[in-house]
Design a protein around this motif. Structure first.
Motif, mmCIF file in Angstrom:
data_model
loop_
_atom_site.group_PDB
_atom_site.id
_atom_site.type_symbol
_atom_site.label_atom_id
_atom_site.label_comp_id
_atom_site.label_asym_id
_atom_site.label_seq_id
_atom_site.Cartn_x
_atom_site.Cartn_y
_atom_site.Cartn_z
ATOM 1 N N ARG A 7 0.828 -1.205 0.000
ATOM 2 C CA ARG A 7 0.000 0.000 0.000
ATOM 3 C C ARG A 7 0.862 1.255 0.000
ATOM 4 O O ARG A 7 1.971 1.253 0.516
ATOM 5 N N VAL A 8 0.312 2.304 -0.578
ATOM 6 C CA VAL A 8 0.959 3.615 -0.546
ATOM 7 C C VAL A 8 0.212 4.459 0.475
ATOM 8 O O VAL A 8 -0.987 4.697 0.330
ATOM 9 N N LYS A 9 0.928 4.902 1.512
ATOM 10 C CA LYS A 9 0.311 5.721 2.543
ATOM 11 C C LYS A 9 0.795 7.160 2.395
ATOM 12 O O LYS A 9 1.985 7.406 2.194
ATOM 13 N N PHE A 10 -0.117 8.103 2.488
ATOM 14 C CA PHE A 10 0.183 9.501 2.232
ATOM 15 C C PHE A 10 0.219 10.318 3.525
ATOM 16 O O PHE A 10 -0.548 10.074 4.457
ATOM 17 N N ASN A 11 1.138 11.295 3.547
ATOM 18 C CA ASN A 11 1.146 12.272 4.641
ATOM 19 C C ASN A 11 1.095 13.698 4.113
ATOM 20 O O ASN A 11 1.035 14.656 4.884
ATOM 21 N N ASN A 12 1.141 13.842 2.771
ATOM 22 C CA ASN A 12 1.035 15.130 2.087
ATOM 23 C C ASN A 12 2.129 16.127 2.449
ATOM 24 O O ASN A 12 1.959 17.337 2.272
ATOM 25 N N ILE A 13 3.258 15.639 2.950
ATOM 26 C CA ILE A 13 4.402 16.518 3.219
ATOM 27 C C ILE A 13 5.132 16.789 1.904
ATOM 28 O O ILE A 13 5.554 15.867 1.213
ATOM 29 N N GLN A 14 5.267 18.060 1.565
ATOM 30 C CA GLN A 14 5.918 18.464 0.320
ATOM 31 C C GLN A 14 7.386 18.789 0.589
ATOM 32 O O GLN A 14 7.699 19.626 1.436
ATOM 33 N N LEU A 15 8.267 18.136 -0.121
ATOM 34 C CA LEU A 15 9.702 18.329 0.054
ATOM 35 C C LEU A 15 10.286 19.034 -1.168
ATOM 36 O O LEU A 15 9.827 18.819 -2.282
ATOM 37 N N PRO A 16 11.307 19.864 -0.976
ATOM 38 C CA PRO A 16 11.868 20.611 -2.109
ATOM 39 C C PRO A 16 12.796 19.768 -2.962
ATOM 40 O O PRO A 16 13.529 18.927 -2.444
#
Length: 448
Positions: A25-34
């Motif tokens: 599974r792909v779990k998301f945390n929506n943290i955007q990294l540069p």
């Protein structure tokens, strides 16, 4: 060396992400990294190590020749910076000795060992300046393969790395199965300790992040341990590993090996590890030739590399190693720039750029071709002739040429009598010589 990790009696197998009875599974945390691409990025090769494990064993002469091809492809650009070898057999050591005797700057020769001091003796004896050291870092491996605790594995890895440093050898630490590993509980403490050792001995310590089962995910906003951006970002900013010491090694189990490798570049890793044509166990490694094209697109050039050598290497693999590159493999397959649809053929006849994204003839020595079948029509036949015989604008055959009609009638008759396969190049060539016998009269026309 301090441990500083999170030891545990039970392995953390991330069963919420890898349930085994179901798809991962792909779990998301929506943290955007540069994205922070390093100024200098490059490719390393593992054809002789990881790649060779998936096919018939190469002879010494074959390894030396392929090493020569890698050097010709790199053409002293330093883009293909290193290649690694096993050292366990007399044959492997002999191949290394012969390759080292070539004296090439690129690709540099490195080795690979398991995390034990007996293996390390081989590196010293061969006089190799850098070696890969296997450091399995997921609890799947630590608990179930090595039968160790995290603390035991940590001390074992650090001990062999320090032995390398004591002897002036650069350790390249292969963090096996990093996309199923506890980053903050084991990966980060191990990386931090390795950086301390690097500072102590004033010698670089490299980390190869190994996506052993191809589970990495390239897009941002995904949780560890599967996030490639988060893994590279974490190594750089949490563990203080410099970009030039971070290398990505991917597998293609989930069809992401090229994009994951590129993502590691984009987020700050300086090098990606690959094999020629992606050879490797299961679904294979990252194709080296694909990363050459990724490099060229990111950087806007491939320096002074000789990309036409790629075709020569593919021919060598087929003739000498009995390895057939699949026909539709990008850049190297026999049909990667062959079009079949009649309407596409008509477009190719008018302007090659319509259905060819770059000048494959100039860059790879491979002109775009049209496969001739029952759907090709007059335009397809004309396009094939122009490409196969490399006719310039003043010599091109037009689809309205009456001689094309005679060829098409022969082809139509073949399919009317039950043929289902494409017309082979040799058949078409004979038809052209029959109906257009003067096609090679001009000196500037070169037949393939």
């Amino acid at each position: 060396m301090d441990y500083n990790g999170i030891d545990t009696l039970r392995p953390n197998l991330f069963k919420d992400v890898f349930p085994y009875e179901e798809l991962p599974r792909v779990k998301f945390n929506n943290i955007q990294l540069p994205m922070e691409t390093s100024e200098d990025i490059w490719i390393t090769d593992t054809t002789f190590r990881d790649g060779q494990q998936s096919m018939s064993s190469m002879t010494v002469e074959q390894m030396v020749r392929i090493y020569g091809y890698l050097h010709e492809l790199d053409n002293d650009s330093g883009i293909i910076r290193q290649t690694e070898f096993f050292l366990y057999s007399e044959k492997d050591r002999k191949a290394v000795e012969k390759c080292m005797a070539k004296g090439y700057d690129y690709p540099q020769i490195t080795s690979w060992i398991r995390a034990n001091k007996e293996d390390f003796k081989l590196v010293k004896e061969m006089g190799i300046k850098e070696t890969g050291i296997l450091m399995s870092c997921s609890d799947y491996h630590i608990f179930h393969k090595l039968n160790m605790t995290r603390k035991e594995a940590m001390y074992n890895y650090l001990s062999i790395a320090e032995s390398a440093l004591e002897n002036g050898i650069i350790p390249r630490c292969h963090f096996e199965d990093i996309t199923r590993a506890d980053f903050f509980g084991f990966v980060a403490p191990l990386a931090k300790n390795l950086m301390k050792l690097s500072k102590k001995y004033n010698i670089p310590v490299k980390i190869r992040a190994c996506d052993t089962l191809g589970l990495g995910i390239p897009y941002v906003g995904v949780e560890l341990p599967r996030s490639v951006p988060a893994l590279i970002h974490g190594l750089r900013y949490y563990c203080h590993v410099p970009s030039e010491s971070i290398e990505w090694h991917g597998h293609n189990d989930f069809n992401n090996v090229v994009v994951n490798s590129t993502t590691s570049w984009l987020y700050g890793g300086a090098s990606v590890n690959a094999t020629l044509f992606g050879i490797g166990e299961r679904t294979g490694n990252c194709p080296l030739e694909s990363m050459v094209f990724e490099y060229g697109q990111i950087k806007g050039n491939t320096k002074n590399m000789n990309l036409k050598i790629i075709v020569d290497i593919a021919d060598y693999f087929e003739k000498e190693l009995n390895y057939k590159v699949p026909d539709r493999t990008p850049f190297v397959g026999s049909e990667f720039n062959v079009t079949r649809a009649g309407i596409h053929a008509d477009g190719m006849l008018k302007n090659k750029e319509i259905y060819n994204s770059f000048d494959t003839e100039k860059i790879l020595g491979r002109p775009p071709l049209v496969a001739v079948n029952s759907y090709s029509g007059l335009a397809g036949i004309a396009a094939w002739i122009n490409a196969y015989f490399r006719l310039d604008d003043s010599s091109k055959i037009d689809k309205t040429d009456p001689r094309i009609l005679a060829i098409k009638k022969w082809i139509d008759n073949e399919y009317a009598n039950g043929r289902t396969s494409n017309i082979r190049n040799e058949e078409l060539k004979e038809l052209v010589f029959k109906y257009i016998p003067n096609i090679l009269d001009k000196e500037d026309i070169k037949a393939i």
